[in-house]
Design an enzyme around this catalytic site. Structure first.
Site, PDB file in Angstrom:
ATOM      1  N   CYS A  79       0.833  -1.200   0.000  1.00 54.47           N
ATOM      2  CA  CYS A  79       0.000   0.000   0.000  1.00 54.47           C
ATOM      3  C   CYS A  79       0.876   1.261   0.000  1.00 54.47           C
ATOM      4  O   CYS A  79       1.612   1.488  -0.955  1.00 54.47           O
ATOM      5  CB  CYS A  79      -1.000  -0.032   1.154  1.00 54.47           C
ATOM      6  SG  CYS A  79      -2.328   1.183   0.946  1.00 54.47           S
ATOM      7  N   HIS A 183      -3.802  -4.840   0.049  1.00 55.54           N
ATOM      8  CA  HIS A 183      -3.350  -5.350   1.350  1.00 55.54           C
ATOM      9  C   HIS A 183      -3.405  -6.878   1.366  1.00 55.54           C
ATOM     10  O   HIS A 183      -4.451  -7.440   1.670  1.00 55.54           O
ATOM     11  CB  HIS A 183      -4.241  -4.796   2.461  1.00 55.54           C
ATOM     12  CG  HIS A 183      -4.013  -3.355   2.739  1.00 55.54           C
ATOM     13  ND1 HIS A 183      -3.001  -2.913   3.567  1.00 55.54           N
ATOM     14  CD2 HIS A 183      -4.622  -2.244   2.281  1.00 55.54           C
ATOM     15  CE1 HIS A 183      -3.023  -1.597   3.627  1.00 55.54           C
ATOM     16  NE2 HIS A 183      -3.994  -1.157   2.853  1.00 55.54           N
ATOM     17  N   GLU A 185      -2.305  -8.833   3.551  1.00 55.12           N
ATOM     18  CA  GLU A 185      -2.586  -9.284   4.926  1.00 55.12           C
ATOM     19  C   GLU A 185      -4.068  -9.189   5.270  1.00 55.12           C
ATOM     20  O   GLU A 185      -4.499  -9.653   6.315  1.00 55.12           O
ATOM     21  CB  GLU A 185      -1.731  -8.480   5.919  1.00 55.12           C
ATOM     22  CG  GLU A 185      -2.193  -7.054   6.204  1.00 55.12           C
ATOM     23  CD  GLU A 185      -1.884  -6.045   5.096  1.00 55.12           C
ATOM     24  OE1 GLU A 185      -1.370  -6.442   4.041  1.00 55.12           O
ATOM     25  OE2 GLU A 185      -2.186  -4.854   5.298  1.00 55.12           O
TER      26      GLU A 185
END
Lengths: 205, 254
Positions: A79, A183, A185
């Site tokens: 990001c 993202h 994650e």
């Protein structure tokens, strides 16, 4: 050892949790000398470009990150961490970036009429052949949250694109450096797969 | 382009998951960490947690929950119920929440919306609005404090206010339909959708996938949220998406 750069600007905990779930043993690196022992480096980031760059400078992390990259070890920017890889970001007061991948970080054009930030699930069309994409379909869905996008100077550094009113570059890569606008994650199975691939990557491409 | 979303809502009292009917009469339906893991495996797009404990409105319980959920669920997490300060919101976000949900505070302290939005981005502020139809006035009435306090402001005016303050998303709940499984209040949701450009999440009343289809296609919602439908019975987000993709709705694929 996977280092997560901790410069006060990231969802460090979410990245740490994802790596932990993959069975990795991540650590937070807040100082340049802590990068010496890293086999892999992740630069997370949520926040404003100019403030984040000022913070990296205040913590003397510029040169250690550049030195890490010269050593050939793999780097993943996530990001804002991806955007910092570029030459310049216009967000806030504007700031010079790390200059690892040629390009500028610009806002989405007003004319698009689309909501900013671009926040939600969207598809990245991945170029084939990158080791970090191993096992991922050419069209993979990830979770995005951002208001600015990476405008690459060299088409060869564009490894993935996403449609939000226009096609923008959602993955950049050059040699041992990779950046993803989304993202991983927060992107469930495909995101974890990408992180796992990164942890196994030797930095060659 | 952005995908439509299916969002399981988990209501909490203490550290237990409950399910209410019309904001009362709740049943214990399990452990929120285990259910979150299941929803993640079943391809939910996002999770919303709302603390509805009327005695204890302390954020510590939510912080502990979000810490545990973010260790097993790698997806967007929204959390709220009793958040009234910037510090609480910031703590929740630093501990793994991606969005905070404000309801009562959105009527009383619009500055809080602005503060959170400026620090974490407007997508991090979800405003929850609870509405009930009033036959007497021929309009919807809004309620705060888990449906207990009548607010004077009208639906469109309130949405306008929170969007101007910097809200990123609206979660609109019909108190009349909540827990009934009779279907969303499509008229209510449509009114919310038509007065703003920010994403609207339909909530309250989903009893089958047909209801979800109606919320997307008739009212124009960007996302549908539900609890009972997934809590009771063997329905799950995977099956919901398999049904809804037949109607041209585009979801993320796992």
């Amino acid at each position: 050892m996977i280092a997560i750069l901790d410069y006060g600007f990231g969802n460090v905990k979410s990245v740490w949790n994802a790596l932990d779930a993959l069975g990795e043993d991540p650590y937070l690196a807040a100082e340049g000398k802590e990068l010496d022992q890293a086999t892999h480096l992740i630069i997370p980031g949520v926040g404003s470009y100019d403030v984040a760059m000022a913070e990296l400078q205040a913590r003397d992390l510029f040169e250690p990150v550049a030195c890490y990259v010269r050593s050939g070890r793999p780097l993943l920017g996530i990001c804002l961490g991806m955007q910092l890889l570029g030459d310049y970001g216009e967000e806030g007061k504007g700031a010079r970036g790390l200059g690892l991948i040629p390009g500028q970080i610009l806002s989405f054009p007003d004319s698009s009429g689309l909501d900013v930030p671009h926040a939600g699930w969207n598809t990245a069309r991945l170029r084939s052949g990158h080791p970090v994409f191993s096992g991922l379909p050419e069209h993979s869905d990830f979770y995005f949250v951002h208001s600015y996008r990476f405008v690459c100077a060299e088409p060869e550094h564009v490894w993935g694109t996403t449609d939000y009113g226009e096609d923008f570059c959602s993955v950049v890569g050059s040699q041992n450096v990779l950046g993803v606008q989304f993202h991983p994650e927060k992107s469930q199975k495909k995101g974890l797969r990408l992180l796992e691939n990164f942890c196994e990557w030797d930095g060659k491409c | 382009m952005l995908k439509k979303r299916i969002i399981p809502v988990q209501l909490l009292i203490g550290n237990r998951l409950v399910k209410t009917v019309e904001f009362g009469d709740y049943r214990d339906v399990g452990n929120p960490v285990s259910s979150s893991k299941v929803y993640s495996d079943q391809d939910a797009d996002e999770l919303v947690f709302l603390n509805i404990n009327r005695e204890e409105r302390d954020c510590d319980e939510l912080v502990r929950l979000i810490q545990r959920v973010s260790e097993v669920c790698f997806m967007p997490l929204a959390v709220g119920g009793g958040i009234s300060s910037f510090e609480s919101a910031a703590t929740l976000i630093r501990q793994g929440a991606d969005k905070v949900v404000l309801n009562s505070a959105a009527y009383r302290n619009k500055e809080l919306i602005t503060q959170i939005g400026e620090r974490f981005g407007r997508q991090a502020v979800m405003i929850s609005i609870d509405a009930r139809w009033s036959a007497e006035s021929g309009d919807y009435k809004l309620f705060s404090d888990c449906g207990r306090t009548l607010e004077e402001v009208g639906l469109e005016e309130h949405i306008g206010n929170v969007v101007e303050a910097g809200a990123g998303e609206i979660l609109i709940t019909s108190i009349d339909q909540e827990g009934s499984m009779r279907g969303y209040d499509v008229r209510l949701i449509k009114r919310a959708v038509e007065c703003t450009n920010i994403p609207v999440i339909a909530h309250g009343g989903a009893g089958n996938f047909e209801h979800m289809k109606e919320a997307f296609l008739t009212s124009g919602a960007n996302a549908v949220a539900c609890a009972s439908l997934f809590n009771f019975g063997d329905n799950n987000p995977i099956r919901a998406k398999a049904f809804l993709t037949n109607y041209g709705l585009d979801f993320k694929t796992s």
